[in-house]
Design an enzyme around this catalytic site. Structure first.
Site, PDB file in Angstrom:
ATOM      1  N   LYS A 108       0.832 -15.290 -13.287  1.00  5.76           N
ATOM      2  CA  LYS A 108       0.019 -14.311 -12.566  1.00  5.76           C
ATOM      3  C   LYS A 108       0.884 -13.358 -11.747  1.00  5.76           C
ATOM      4  CE  LYS A 108      -0.972 -17.515  -8.748  1.00  5.76           C
ATOM      5  NZ  LYS A 108      -2.043 -18.196  -8.001  1.00  5.76           N
ATOM      6  N   TYR A 136      12.995   5.145  13.602  1.00  2.74           N
ATOM      7  CA  TYR A 136      11.755   5.621  14.200  1.00  2.74           C
ATOM      8  C   TYR A 136      11.412   4.874  15.485  1.00  2.74           C
ATOM      9  CZ  TYR A 136      10.337   8.339  10.071  1.00  2.74           C
ATOM     10  OH  TYR A 136      10.253   9.259   9.063  1.00  2.74           O
ATOM     11  N   MET A 166       9.929   4.155   5.119  1.00  8.63           N
ATOM     12  CA  MET A 166       9.372   4.155   3.778  1.00  8.63           C
ATOM     13  C   MET A 166      10.435   3.986   2.703  1.00  8.63           C
ATOM     14  SD  MET A 166       7.036   7.009   1.804  1.00  8.63           S
ATOM     15  CE  MET A 166       5.614   6.773   2.872  1.00  8.63           C
TER      16      MET A 166
END
Length: 359
Positions: A37, A254, A302
């Site tokens: 899976k 950040y 990101m």
């Protein structure tokens, strides 16, 4: 994808996965399946499934029907493929078309499978899952009367799932085993399966006729905090984008959450949360350069994050060089612990932007 064009390289050792399967299969006198899976736990079912079939695996499990249809094209036709979530409404004919075996979890699924059997005028195989205390999937105590009429259905397997197998001393394990022994009497003579990856290591009393390892195949420790006999199957190396020297008081990343306490060298590497590298590793995760641990500093963003490489040979950390994020120095379970999660989540989150290399 060209390795030179990617920000990181994910290496999957198929030989290690085969070794892990062989070890697990050798722990039981019965058969051993493989759980595929989530795209083989994020590692690539297209590559993993054929490797395990070559190792002798003849029984596979997926979660969803779509996964099983894709898997059917990858393994020999004599292999049995079980679908853990059973047949969604209106899909029973797809199971028959692709020679897939549903795991029936509740009376509605049983009736759906029986209707198809009646329509075809033949008996159809199915696994029957019994809820022994996890309250997730499987026939609940209130539903067991439905098993009194299996006309058209040939039970090929009776199974349940352990809730606390990764905690060997948890009393839930023995309670579920006893309940399973009692309930499987409703289906006398049907092969039984209870042990997932961690359940395999609870001992022969949990093995029955079929083991169902998933995570253990891919090197995740089935008994956290204890030594593991399994080989690590995954490594991830990120590429350095730039290196710079910073001064005391300078900020990295950040939110200005990391303020340098002195002169440091910061390497920016091209992996971030868009690649599945969890943001929770901000300020607490690690990387390794030639076996030397270096900390992640500042927030994981990101597409990139910063590493404090102060003290590492400057010639070793230059743009284009690779550093280890997961591998021999930082096994998947160690990464998971730093992220505040489990190895399952680390692997299944691995993104599609890596260059993937299969050994």
């Amino acid at each position: 994808m060209d390795a030179s064009r990617a920000g990181a390289q994910l290496t999957v050792d198929l030989g290690a996965i085969r070794d892990n399967y062989r070890l697990l299969a050798g722990m039981s006198k019965g058969a051993c399946a493989a759980v595929m899976k989530a795209d083989a736990y994020g590692l690539g079912m297209e590559q993993v499934a054929p490797a395990l079939a070559l190792e002798g695996c003849r029984v596979f499990f997926t979660a969803h029907l779509q996964e099983a249809i894709a898997l059917r094209q990858l393994v020999p036709e004599h292999c049995v493929i079980y679908v853990l979530h059973g047949p969604p409404p209106g899909t029973a004919k797809d199971f028959f078309q692709y020679d897939l075996t549903p795991v029936l979890n509740e009376p509605g699924q049983l009736q759906e499978w029986r209707r198809l059997a009646h329509k075809l005028g033949r008996e159809l195989p199915a696994a029957i899952q019994l809820d022994t205390g996890m309250s997730r999937m499987g026939f609940a105590p209130a539903d067991l009367s439905a098993l009194g009429d299996l006309a058209g259905v040939r039970p090929a397997l009776v199974m349940s799932h352990l809730a606390c197998a990764d905690e060997p001393d948890h009393p839930m394990n023995e309670a579920q085993r006893r309940r399973f022994d009692s309930l499987r009497g409703l289906l006398p003579g049907v092969p039984a399966s209870l042990a997932n990856s961690s359940g395999v290591f609870l001992g022969p009393g949990y093995h029955y006729d079929l083991l169902r390892p998933g995570a253990a195949l891919y090197g995740i420790n089935p008994q956290p905090g204890r030594p593991t006999p399994l080989r690590q199957a995954v490594s991830l190396h990120a590429r350095v984008v730039q290196v710079r020297s910073v001064c005391e008081g300078d900020v990295v990343g950040y939110g200005a959450h990391h303020v340098c306490a002195g002169e440091r060298r910061i390497a920016t590497v091209s992996v971030g949360y868009a690649d599945g590298w969890q943001r929770s590793l901000s300020g607490r995760g690690q990387a390794a350069v030639d076996g030397v641990i270096v900390p992640i500093v500042g927030r994981v963003s990101m597409d990139s994050m910063g590493l404090d490489v102060t003290g590492i040979d400057p010639e070793r950390v230059v743009p284009g060089a690779e550093v280890e994020l997961m591998g021999p120095t930082l096994p998947v379970d160690d990464v998971a612990a730093l992220a505040g999660t489990i190895g399952y989540e680390v692997l299944t989150r691995l993104g599609s932007r890596f260059h993937r290399r299969y050994l």
